[in-house]
Design an enzyme around this catalytic site. Structure first.
Site, PDB file in Angstrom:
ATOM      1  N   ARG A 134       0.679  -0.885  -0.114  1.00  0.00           N
ATOM      2  CA  ARG A 134       0.045   0.040  -0.074  1.00  0.00           C
ATOM      3  C   ARG A 134       1.034   1.431  -0.374  1.00  0.00           C
ATOM      4  NH1 ARG A 134      -2.905  -2.700   4.462  1.00  0.00           N
ATOM      5  NH2 ARG A 134      -5.175  -4.289   2.861  1.00  0.00           N
ATOM      6  N   LYS A 156       3.771  10.814 -12.376  1.00  0.00           N
ATOM      7  CA  LYS A 156       2.498  10.603 -12.909  1.00  0.00           C
ATOM      8  C   LYS A 156       3.342   9.277 -12.869  1.00  0.00           C
ATOM      9  CE  LYS A 156      -0.650  14.193 -15.951  1.00  0.00           C
ATOM     10  NZ  LYS A 156      -0.760  13.910 -16.659  1.00  0.00           N
ATOM     11  N   GLU A 198      10.370  18.142 -25.733  1.00  0.00           N
ATOM     12  CA  GLU A 198       9.954  18.156 -24.010  1.00  0.00           C
ATOM     13  C   GLU A 198      10.454  19.334 -23.097  1.00  0.00           C
ATOM     14  OE1 GLU A 198       7.454  17.109 -23.096  1.00  0.00           O
ATOM     15  OE2 GLU A 198       7.220  14.250 -24.200  1.00  0.00           O
ATOM     16  N   LYS A 240       7.942  23.316 -14.490  1.00  0.00           N
ATOM     17  CA  LYS A 240       6.694  21.523 -14.050  1.00  0.00           C
ATOM     18  C   LYS A 240       6.710  21.396 -12.616  1.00  0.00           C
ATOM     19  CE  LYS A 240       5.282  16.935 -14.982  1.00  0.00           C
ATOM     20  NZ  LYS A 240       5.826  15.917 -15.425  1.00  0.00           N
ATOM     21  N   GLU A 250      -4.367  17.231 -12.317  1.00  0.00           N
ATOM     22  CA  GLU A 250      -4.523  17.625 -13.231  1.00  0.00           C
ATOM     23  C   GLU A 250      -5.719  17.581 -13.632  1.00  0.00           C
ATOM     24  OE1 GLU A 250      -2.989  15.791 -16.987  1.00  0.00           O
ATOM     25  OE2 GLU A 250      -3.640  16.367 -18.782  1.00  0.00           O
ATOM     26  N   ARG A 254      -2.508  21.474 -15.202  1.00  0.00           N
ATOM     27  CA  ARG A 254      -1.372  20.763 -15.736  1.00  0.00           C
ATOM     28  C   ARG A 254      -1.831  20.035 -17.343  1.00  0.00           C
ATOM     29  NH1 ARG A 254       0.817  16.377 -11.932  1.00  0.00           N
ATOM     30  NH2 ARG A 254       2.248  15.355 -13.208  1.00  0.00           N
ATOM     31  N   ASN A 258       0.919  18.625 -21.491  1.00  0.00           N
ATOM     32  CA  ASN A 258       0.514  17.957 -22.814  1.00  0.00           C
ATOM     33  C   ASN A 258       0.244  19.266 -24.570  1.00  0.00           C
ATOM     34  OD1 ASN A 258       0.128  16.004 -21.541  1.00  0.00           O
ATOM     35  ND2 ASN A 258      -2.001  16.548 -20.427  1.00  0.00           N
ATOM     36  N   HIS A 261       0.615  17.692 -27.252  1.00  0.00           N
ATOM     37  CA  HIS A 261       0.440  15.566 -26.864  1.00  0.00           C
ATOM     38  C   HIS A 261      -0.068  14.733 -27.789  1.00  0.00           C
ATOM     39  CE1 HIS A 261       3.476  16.791 -24.370  1.00  0.00           C
ATOM     40  NE2 HIS A 261       3.962  15.228 -24.496  1.00  0.00           N
ATOM     41  N   HIS A 265      -0.008  11.949 -29.691  1.00  0.00           N
ATOM     42  CA  HIS A 265      -0.197  10.626 -29.217  1.00  0.00           C
ATOM     43  C   HIS A 265      -1.149   9.868 -30.806  1.00  0.00           C
ATOM     44  CE1 HIS A 265      -0.540  11.024 -24.559  1.00  0.00           C
ATOM     45  NE2 HIS A 265       1.233  11.061 -25.416  1.00  0.00           N
ATOM     46  N   HIS A 278       8.265   8.802 -28.858  1.00  0.00           N
ATOM     47  CA  HIS A 278       7.655   9.804 -27.994  1.00  0.00           C
ATOM     48  C   HIS A 278       7.798  11.769 -28.285  1.00  0.00           C
ATOM     49  CE1 HIS A 278       4.539  11.781 -25.249  1.00  0.00           C
ATOM     50  NE2 HIS A 278       4.780  11.954 -24.520  1.00  0.00           N
TER      51      HIS A 278
END
Ligand code: NAD
Ligand code: GLY
Length: 376
Positions: A134, A156, A198, A240, A250, A254, A258, A261, A265, A278
């Site tokens: 946990r 993330k 990035e 960031k 987000e 946030r 992206n 992106h 993507h 990426h």
């Protein structure tokens, strides 16, 4: 006489620290050369019997011994889990092999995990740390530029599912991020450029001065000048960290991280994940998003051309692949994690340094794709 140490300190930048202000989960990002060769960056981490280095079969032979040397004074055992390299292994079997190793070695709930590698290892180790008993503490030791400026910061964590990238995961913050800039020396050029995508994104979304600095220093960054790399990693992490501190999960802001992106993507999914890196897909995606920003009257005319020049100087693609049509993009965008109820939302630039998140008409999106797609 000048001692060798004086010469060293004159040419090597000192460590820089960027705090991530998240209340009782606040942590520091340490950025400097030679962190894996020095004791002080590794002091003050959570105490435990066991430290476990999670890495892959490319990075572990390069850096795991050095990391183990740094950790062995602080932990009774320093164990290693070495996973197969690649995005294809950011999956349940690889994640489970981390749990197998931890349980098999009798690691308790104070065990500290160390993610040594790029974003794939960082995301997977973070998710393993969030789940094991946990939740156990973990430290990010990012070794790609992309991981140092983006994925190691902000909590993330995820693995991929056959039906979607990063679909199974959790928000779970590290207790420290240690960016040893020396590790970038072994990074392939193509991966360095992917990381630069990035870095570049932070200019349009947050900082016009940083965008100008990147335009002036791109040659230094590509030849891996240590001072330039440190500045780029530091400014990227500062931006960031500020965004994450304002909107950790987000809920809104946030999403500006992206930029490029949504289109990117679609390129990754359309070609099959791993065909383009990426960062490469994000680069072409930022060009399309910049074009959309211009056509919607948000960004000034000429912004897209300026971004194209910088991305090109970074060794990145500035056109989408010839094999994907505008309809392919729209289809993939609708199932993207960032779509809401099938409504595609784009990060758009409203003046350099300011981003907004908006839907846009399909027809206009298709025009932007066509305007920046390579001819077959
Ligand atoms: P990666 O982890 O696959 O690393 C790229 C390649 O470089 C790999 O082959 C790796 O073994 C190798 N490598 C790593 N460090 C090296 C070094 N110092 N020397 C030589 N080779 C080295 O890819 P990446 O670009 O670092 O990360 C991409 C991943 O990050 C994706 O899975 C993406 O989803 C994730 N990501 C996450 C976030 C986040 O916020 N968590 C943000 C962006 C990307
Ligand atoms: N890389 C996007 C984010 O961390 O939110």
């Amino acid at each position: 006489m000048v001692s060798p140490d004086t010469l060293l300190s004159a040419s090597v930048p000192a460590d820089l620290t960027v705090p991530v202000a998240l209340g009782d989960r606040a942590y520091d990002i340490l950025i400097g050369p030679g962190l894996l060769h020095r004791e002080s960056p590794w002091q003050g981490l959570p105490r435990a019997s066991d430290a476990v280095i999670v890495s892959n079969d490319t990075v572990a032979p390069l850096y795991a011994d050095r990391l183990a040397d740094r950790l062995s004074p602080h932990y009774r055992r320093v164990l290693r889990v070495v996973l197969p390299d690649g995005e294809a292994h950011k999956d349940w079997p690889a994640l489970n092999s981390i749990f197998d190793a931890l349980l098999g070695a009798g690691c308790d709930r104070k065990t500290v995990l160390f993610a040594l590698g790029g974003g794939v290892i960082g995301d997977m180790t973070g998710f393993a740390a969030a789940c094991y008993m946990r939740g156990v503490p973990f430290v990010q030791v990012p070794t790609t530029l992309l991981a140092q400026v983006d994925s190691s910061v902000g909590g993330k964590t995820a693995i991929n599912h056959p039906l979607g990238k990063n679909m199974i995961g959790a928000f779970y913050q590290p207790v420290r991020v240690l960016c040893d800039l020396d590790t970038l020396a072994t990074l392939p050029d193509r991966e360095l450029s992917a990381g630069l995508a990035e870095v570049i994104k932070y200019g349009p979304i947050a900082d016009p001065v940083f965008l100008e600095w990147l335009e002036a220093h791109m040659p230094h960054l590509r030849r891996r000048d240590m001072t330039a790399l440190q500045q780029a990693v530091k400014r990227s992490c500062e931006i960031k960290a500020a965004v994450v501190a304002a909107d950790e999960r987000e809920g809104g802001l946030r999403a500006i991280l992206n930029f490029g992106h949504t289109f990117g993507h679609a390129i990754e999914a359309g070609l099959g994940f791993g065909v383009w890196l990426h960062g490469e897909a994000v680069a072409a995606g930022m060009v399309m998003a910049a074009e959309l920003s211009e056509r919607l009257g948000l960004a000034a005319t000429g912004f897209t051309a300026r971004l194209v020049r910088l991305l090109d100087a970074a060794g990145l693609p500035v056109r989408g692949p010839a094999s994907l049509t505008a309809q392919d993009y729209l289809r993939h965008m609708r199932v993207d994690k960032k779509a809401e109820g099938g409504d595609i939302r784009f990060v758009l630039i409203e003046g350099i340094g300011r981003a907004v998140v908006r839907p846009a008409p399909d027809g206009l999106v298709a025009e932007c794709v066509r305007a920046h797609t390579a001819q077959g």
